[in-house]
Scaffold this active site. Structure first.
Site, PDB file in Angstrom:
ATOM      1  N   HIS A 133      -4.955  12.870  -5.282  1.00 34.74           N
ATOM      2  CA  HIS A 133      -4.049  14.014  -5.461  1.00 34.74           C
ATOM      3  C   HIS A 133      -4.449  15.059  -6.500  1.00 34.74           C
ATOM      4  O   HIS A 133      -3.822  16.117  -6.572  1.00 34.74           O
ATOM      5  CB  HIS A 133      -2.607  13.567  -5.744  1.00 34.74           C
ATOM      6  CG  HIS A 133      -2.090  12.555  -4.767  1.00 34.74           C
ATOM      7  ND1 HIS A 133      -2.393  12.602  -3.429  1.00 34.74           N
ATOM      8  CD2 HIS A 133      -1.318  11.452  -4.936  1.00 34.74           C
ATOM      9  CE1 HIS A 133      -1.823  11.575  -2.818  1.00 34.74           C
ATOM     10  NE2 HIS A 133      -1.171  10.862  -3.696  1.00 34.74           N
ATOM     11  N   CYS A 179       5.297   8.674 -10.218  1.00 37.95           N
ATOM     12  CA  CYS A 179       4.575   9.892  -9.821  1.00 37.95           C
ATOM     13  C   CYS A 179       5.623  10.983  -9.585  1.00 37.95           C
ATOM     14  O   CYS A 179       6.654  10.741  -8.949  1.00 37.95           O
ATOM     15  CB  CYS A 179       3.774   9.660  -8.545  1.00 37.95           C
ATOM     16  SG  CYS A 179       2.597   8.307  -8.704  1.00 37.95           S
ATOM     17  N   CYS A 230       9.621   1.674  -7.789  1.00 32.06           N
ATOM     18  CA  CYS A 230       8.231   1.705  -8.279  1.00 32.06           C
ATOM     19  C   CYS A 230       8.253   2.092  -9.753  1.00 32.06           C
ATOM     20  O   CYS A 230       9.054   2.926 -10.166  1.00 32.06           O
ATOM     21  CB  CYS A 230       7.404   2.717  -7.487  1.00 32.06           C
ATOM     22  SG  CYS A 230       5.657   2.715  -7.959  1.00 32.06           S
ATOM     23  N   CYS A 253       3.511   1.635   7.998  1.00 36.09           N
ATOM     24  CA  CYS A 253       3.381   1.799   6.553  1.00 36.09           C
ATOM     25  C   CYS A 253       4.448   0.911   5.924  1.00 36.09           C
ATOM     26  O   CYS A 253       5.642   1.100   6.183  1.00 36.09           O
ATOM     27  CB  CYS A 253       3.617   3.274   6.226  1.00 36.09           C
ATOM     28  SG  CYS A 253       3.676   3.623   4.497  1.00 36.09           S
ATOM     29  N   SER A 259      -4.768   6.979  -3.888  1.00 37.02           N
ATOM     30  CA  SER A 259      -3.923   8.178  -3.919  1.00 37.02           C
ATOM     31  C   SER A 259      -4.450   9.048  -5.050  1.00 37.02           C
ATOM     32  O   SER A 259      -4.109   8.834  -6.209  1.00 37.02           O
ATOM     33  CB  SER A 259      -2.461   7.801  -4.196  1.00 37.02           C
ATOM     34  OG  SER A 259      -1.979   7.009  -3.167  1.00 37.02           O
ATOM     35  N   GLU A 275      11.896   0.620   2.799  1.00 36.98           N
ATOM     36  CA  GLU A 275      11.601   1.400   4.002  1.00 36.98           C
ATOM     37  C   GLU A 275      10.254   1.015   4.594  1.00 36.98           C
ATOM     38  O   GLU A 275       9.337   0.672   3.867  1.00 36.98           O
ATOM     39  CB  GLU A 275      11.470   2.877   3.653  1.00 36.98           C
ATOM     40  CG  GLU A 275      12.637   3.483   2.997  1.00 36.98           C
ATOM     41  CD  GLU A 275      12.270   4.854   2.431  1.00 36.98           C
ATOM     42  OE1 GLU A 275      13.195   5.543   2.012  1.00 36.98           O
ATOM     43  OE2 GLU A 275      11.072   5.219   2.405  1.00 36.98           O
ATOM     44  N   CYS A 315       8.007   8.955   1.325  1.00 41.21           N
ATOM     45  CA  CYS A 315       8.233   7.604   0.814  1.00 41.21           C
ATOM     46  C   CYS A 315       9.411   7.558  -0.149  1.00 41.21           C
ATOM     47  O   CYS A 315       9.457   8.295  -1.123  1.00 41.21           O
ATOM     48  CB  CYS A 315       6.959   7.154   0.124  1.00 41.21           C
ATOM     49  SG  CYS A 315       7.146   5.791  -0.991  1.00 41.21           S
ATOM     50  N   CYS A 330       7.127  11.996  -5.973  1.00 37.66           N
ATOM     51  CA  CYS A 330       7.475  10.908  -5.062  1.00 37.66           C
ATOM     52  C   CYS A 330       8.935  10.490  -5.233  1.00 37.66           C
ATOM     53  O   CYS A 330       9.396  10.276  -6.356  1.00 37.66           O
ATOM     54  CB  CYS A 330       6.553   9.734  -5.350  1.00 37.66           C
ATOM     55  SG  CYS A 330       7.029   8.218  -4.516  1.00 37.66           S
TER      56      CYS A 330
HETATM   57  S1  SF4 Z   1       3.470   7.619  -5.043  1.00 41.44           S
HETATM   58 FE1  SF4 Z   1       3.291   5.396  -4.846  1.00 41.44          FE
HETATM   59  S2  SF4 Z   1       2.683   4.729  -6.903  1.00 41.44           S
HETATM   60 FE2  SF4 Z   1       3.494   6.809  -7.142  1.00 41.44          FE
HETATM   61  S3  SF4 Z   1       5.675   6.499  -7.652  1.00 41.44           S
HETATM   62 FE3  SF4 Z   1       5.517   6.753  -5.403  1.00 41.44          FE
HETATM   63  S4  SF4 Z   1       5.433   4.652  -4.631  1.00 41.44           S
HETATM   64 FE4  SF4 Z   1       4.916   4.573  -6.817  1.00 41.44          FE
END
Ligand code: SF4
Length: 347
Positions: free
Chosen positions: A223, A119, A115, A108, A221, A93, A340, A122
């Site tokens: 958080h 996280c 990934c 972006c 990132s 994406e 994302c 996500c």
């Molecule tokens: S926030 Fe970024 S680093 Fe964390 S799982 Fe999602 S894509 Fe991966």
């Protein structure tokens, strides 16, 4: 199965050797390279200053693996999310985020399919990491979204952030190579200052980026402002704790003087108290850094919710009292799958 080599994976010198072996003059490599990275060719037949016979030889031995638009989603706030299909069928994406009043048009981009960092908040983190994107696949996202930007907003892209699917510093070589193709005079010649790499915090690679004289801005990132909370939502923090990340960021700043920022998604009752703001402020003392507080865009399978507006205002206020630059960003594209990985994860 395609056995031909993707010519965009080859350096100019290797292209030169290859075409010389095919009985062609070496200087043609410069023209081919220019077609690939400056003129954005997606097909050998576009290379009209090459002889027909050379184009045929190129077609016989090489391919150009492009990406194709698979689905677009348009948000009421102007955000456009695009799902692209790669040559092997994998889906990624990119998101176009227009801020018309500031004349800022940001894409972006994704750097990996899936990934590995998992996280918890996500959608991409729910997918396994399948593979790294190659430099051409990252470059193509910028080219295609730039076309979209011209079509819908009559303006070219102004900024590129590596904040889509994947951890860019775990695909280090290809990410840097894509920035080279996008920013060098041999490529699209965009200003490197307009690029931001966003990382979940891989200390060793942040230092490497500094040593490699990177010109790009870096976003962490973050958080959560202490290890205990960060461990809960970002497993990568267990090997890269905040102390090591902060030392690496200080090193990055001292060596490059490039801009640093923290991304901070606010979760109700988890990381949005005044105590959290105080802890966060302590992470802003060693180098200049701007904080972007982001409203959470919920995904399935994660039970935290976004902070309420008043709490967020108090939180931001506390940081501003300490002279820290803070932006509170309402989440964009709420009416589409803009978090994302949400769109690519659908199929
Ligand atoms: S926030 Fe970024 S680093 Fe964390 S799982 Fe999602 S894509 Fe991966």
């Amino acid at each position: 199965m395609d056995k031909k080599t993707d010519i965009r994976l080859l350096s100019k010198d290797v292209i030169k050797d290859s075409i010389q072996q095919l009985g062609e003059a070496g200087f043609r490599a410069k023209q081919i390279y220019e077609w690939l990275w400056k003129k954005k060719a997606t097909d050998f037949d576009q290379m009209t200053n090459l002889s027909l016979s050379l184009r045929e030889k190129l077609k016989e031995h090489f391919v150009i693996h492009g990406i194709t638009t698979d689905k677009e989603q348009f948000s009421n706030d102007g955000t456009i999310k695009t799902r692209f299909k790669l040559h092997d069928g994998a889906l990624i994406e990119s998101v176009l985020i227009p801020v018309k009043k500031d004349n800022r048009f940001t894409v972006c981009v994704s750097s990996q399919v899936g990934c590995s960092l998992a996280c918890t908040f996500c959608a991409t983190g729910k997918m396994k990491r399948m593979r790294n994107l190659d430099p051409g696949e990252i470059y193509d996202q910028v080219v295609k979204v730039n076309e979209q930007c011209l079509q819908y907003f009559d303006h070219p892209l102004t900024n590129v952030v590596y904040m889509g699917m994947g951890e860019p510093l775990l695909n280090y070589k290809n990410v840097l190579q894509s920035i080279h193709h996008l920013s060098s005079p041999e490529g699209l010649h965009m200003s490197a200052k307009r690029f931001t790499i966003s990382t979940a915090g891989i200390s060793k690679m942040i230092r490497k980026l500094a040593d490699d004289e990177s010109k790009v801005n870096l976003a962490l990132s973050l958080h959560a402002a202490d290890d205990e909370k960060r461990d809960k939502i970002m497993p990568i923090n267990e090997q890269n704790d905040l102390e090591s990340i902060m030392e690496a960021l200080k090193y990055y700043y001292d060596v490059t003087k490039n801009r640093l920022s923290y991304e901070y998604i606010a979760f109700k009752g988890f990381n949005d108290t005044i105590e959290d703001a105080n802890k966060l402020a302590k992470l802003c003392t060693k180098f200049p850094v701007r904080i972007n507080i982001i409203e959470y865009n919920p995904i399935a399978g994660f039970d935290m919710i976004k902070s309420d507006v008043d709490t967020l205002d108090l939180f931001a206020q506390r940081l501003r009292e300490k002279d820290i630059m803070v932006t509170v960003r309402r989440s964009r594209g709420k009416d589409i799958d803009a978090a994302c990985g949400q769109l690519a994860n659908k199929e």
